[in-house]
Design a protein around this motif. Structure first.
Motif, PDB file in Angstrom:
ATOM      1  N   SER A  83       1.002  -0.980   0.124  1.00 21.08           N
ATOM      2  CA  SER A  83       0.361   0.344  -0.058  1.00 21.08           C
ATOM      3  C   SER A  83       1.014   1.102  -0.260  1.00 21.08           C
ATOM      4  O   SER A  83       1.675   1.512   0.942  1.00 21.08           O
ATOM      5  CB  SER A  83      -0.644   0.071   1.157  1.00 21.08           C
ATOM      6  OG  SER A  83      -1.089   1.387   1.294  1.00 21.08           O
ATOM      7  N   THR A  90       0.333   4.312   0.900  1.00 21.96           N
ATOM      8  CA  THR A  90      -0.854   5.402   1.631  1.00 21.96           C
ATOM      9  C   THR A  90       0.060   4.454   2.483  1.00 21.96           C
ATOM     10  O   THR A  90       0.088   6.006   3.862  1.00 21.96           O
ATOM     11  CB  THR A  90      -1.936   4.576   1.930  1.00 21.96           C
ATOM     12  OG1 THR A  90      -2.911   4.605   0.837  1.00 21.96           O
ATOM     13  CG2 THR A  90      -2.427   5.675   2.789  1.00 21.96           C
ATOM     14  N   GLY A  97      -2.228   6.690  -3.745  1.00 26.35           N
ATOM     15  CA  GLY A  97      -2.052   6.484  -2.549  1.00 26.35           C
ATOM     16  C   GLY A  97      -3.455   7.463  -1.600  1.00 26.35           C
ATOM     17  O   GLY A  97      -3.862   8.650  -2.654  1.00 26.35           O
ATOM     18  N   ASP A 124      -4.971   3.248  -4.789  1.00 26.46           N
ATOM     19  CA  ASP A 124      -4.064   2.163  -4.443  1.00 26.46           C
ATOM     20  C   ASP A 124      -5.036   1.251  -3.330  1.00 26.46           C
ATOM     21  O   ASP A 124      -5.778   0.929  -2.848  1.00 26.46           O
ATOM     22  CB  ASP A 124      -3.803   3.137  -2.914  1.00 26.46           C
ATOM     23  CG  ASP A 124      -2.493   2.085  -2.130  1.00 26.46           C
ATOM     24  OD1 ASP A 124      -1.980   1.615  -2.087  1.00 26.46           O
ATOM     25  OD2 ASP A 124      -2.458   2.774  -0.687  1.00 26.46           O
TER      26      ASP A 124
END
Ligand SMILES: NC(=O)c1ccc[n+]([C@@H]2O[C@H](COP(=O)([O-])OP(=O)(O)OC[C@H]3O[C@@H](n4cnc5c(N)ncnc54)[C@H](O)[C@@H]3O)[C@@H](O)[C@H]2O)c1
Length: 285
Positions: free
Chosen positions: A123, A125, A157, A184
């Motif tokens: 990920s 993020t 993200g 994302d």
């Protein structure tokens, strides 16, 4: 703001190829790795690849020299990222390692610098959560080998800014690549599709239905793929597949569980071309 100076973190399979593409497009690139041996190997591989380009008539000696001059190889992180407009992280597929690097970058880089990760599935993020300004963090997923593959998968993200997305879209075009943009999500577009197909190939082998040679041949001749999945796995490295499968299992369940034939090869250190043996045997490492 135009991206002119680039730093690449990690000089392995992807990092060296990405650096070659960027330098070929006329930009300066600094390639950093903690391992001096990997830096030397990277230089050797880039020189070889450019030499092949000369033999095929794609570039001349002068172009080779100019491309090599635009790449600096360094084991010093601060020196590598100094004044960089874009940093592309391409270290091992390990989330803690990637976060650790982004934390370090956050402390030493200019606020305008874009931080891109070449992760195949983590990920963005999550990676961005360790930096003070997550709007400048983005996924920039290149494909192997970067010199030959024409796509970059851009991953946005939750906090990635529009400006960061457009800078990376523009940069991708500048280095001669097409791009796609996705949200994302574990495995993005390409890794989800690829892993699903590859695991099915491993299961067909494990069930004794066909040989790996015939499975690869089917992919090449029936579907027009340039390589079979066993060949491709050897090229990209079996070791990086297991953590990818494990992360996909966490989100999507059993359909991404790695089969025994993959796990055993990885336990035995058979990582593919880089170790001389994977699904197939290779003379050269
Ligand atoms: N191999 C592929 O086909 C492929 C394709 C697309 C994306 N990716 C992704 O690209 C990334 C790199 O993969 P790869 O196949 O090039 O790996 P690799 O194993 O070939 O190279 C990783 C490099 O990272 C270096 N490294 C480790 N820790 C470091 C640190 N702290 N600082 C600097 N360098 C460090 C290692 O020395 C090594 O040279 C991974 O996230 C992977 O998922 C790989």
């Amino acid at each position: 703001m135009d991206i002119k100076k680039v730093a690449v973190i990690g000089a392995g399979i992807m990092g060296h190829g990405i650096s070659q593409v960027i330098a070929t497009a006329g930009l300066e690139v600094k390639l950093y790795d903690i391992s001096e041996e990997m830096l030397e190997k990277a230089k050797y591989k880039i020189e070889n690849s450019l030499e092949r380009g000369i033999k095929k008539g794609k570039i001349d000696e002068k172009a080779k020299k100019d491309i090599l001059e635009r790449i600096s190889f360094t084991p010093n992180l601060s020196e590598a990222v100094k004044n960089a407009d874009l940093i592309i992280e391409a270290v091992y597929e390990n989330l803690d390692l990637k976060k650790d690097i982004f934390k370090k970058l956050d402390a030493i880089c200019l606020n305008e610098t874009v931080f891109a990760s070449n992760t195949s599935q983590y990920s963005i993020t999550d990676i961005a959560s360790v930096v003070s300004n997550p709007s400048r963090v983005i996924g920039m997923h290149w494909f192997n080998p970067p010199v030959a593959m024409n796509l970059i998968e851009i991953v946005r993200g939750i906090e990635t800014s529009e400006k960061t997305v457009s800078r990376i879209k523009e940069f991708s075009l500048k280095v001669g690549k097409e791009s796609v943009v996705c949200k994302d999500s574990q495995g993005f577009i390409s890794t989800r599709i690829l892993v699903a197909m590859r695991l099915e190939c491993y299961r067909i082998l494990e069930e004794g239905i066909a040989t790996k040679e015939d499975i690869d041949k089917t992919l090449r001749l029936a579907f027009g793929h340039p390589m079979g999945q066993f060949e491709l796995s050897d090229l990209s490295g079996l070791d990086i597949e297991v953590p990818i499968c494990e992360s996909l299992v966490k989100v999507f369940g059993d359909r991404f569980r790695p089969p025994q034939n993959l796990l055993q090869r990885v336990s035995a250190g058979k990582f593919g071309r880089k170790t001389g043996e994977g699904w197939y045997d290779y003379d050269e490492k």
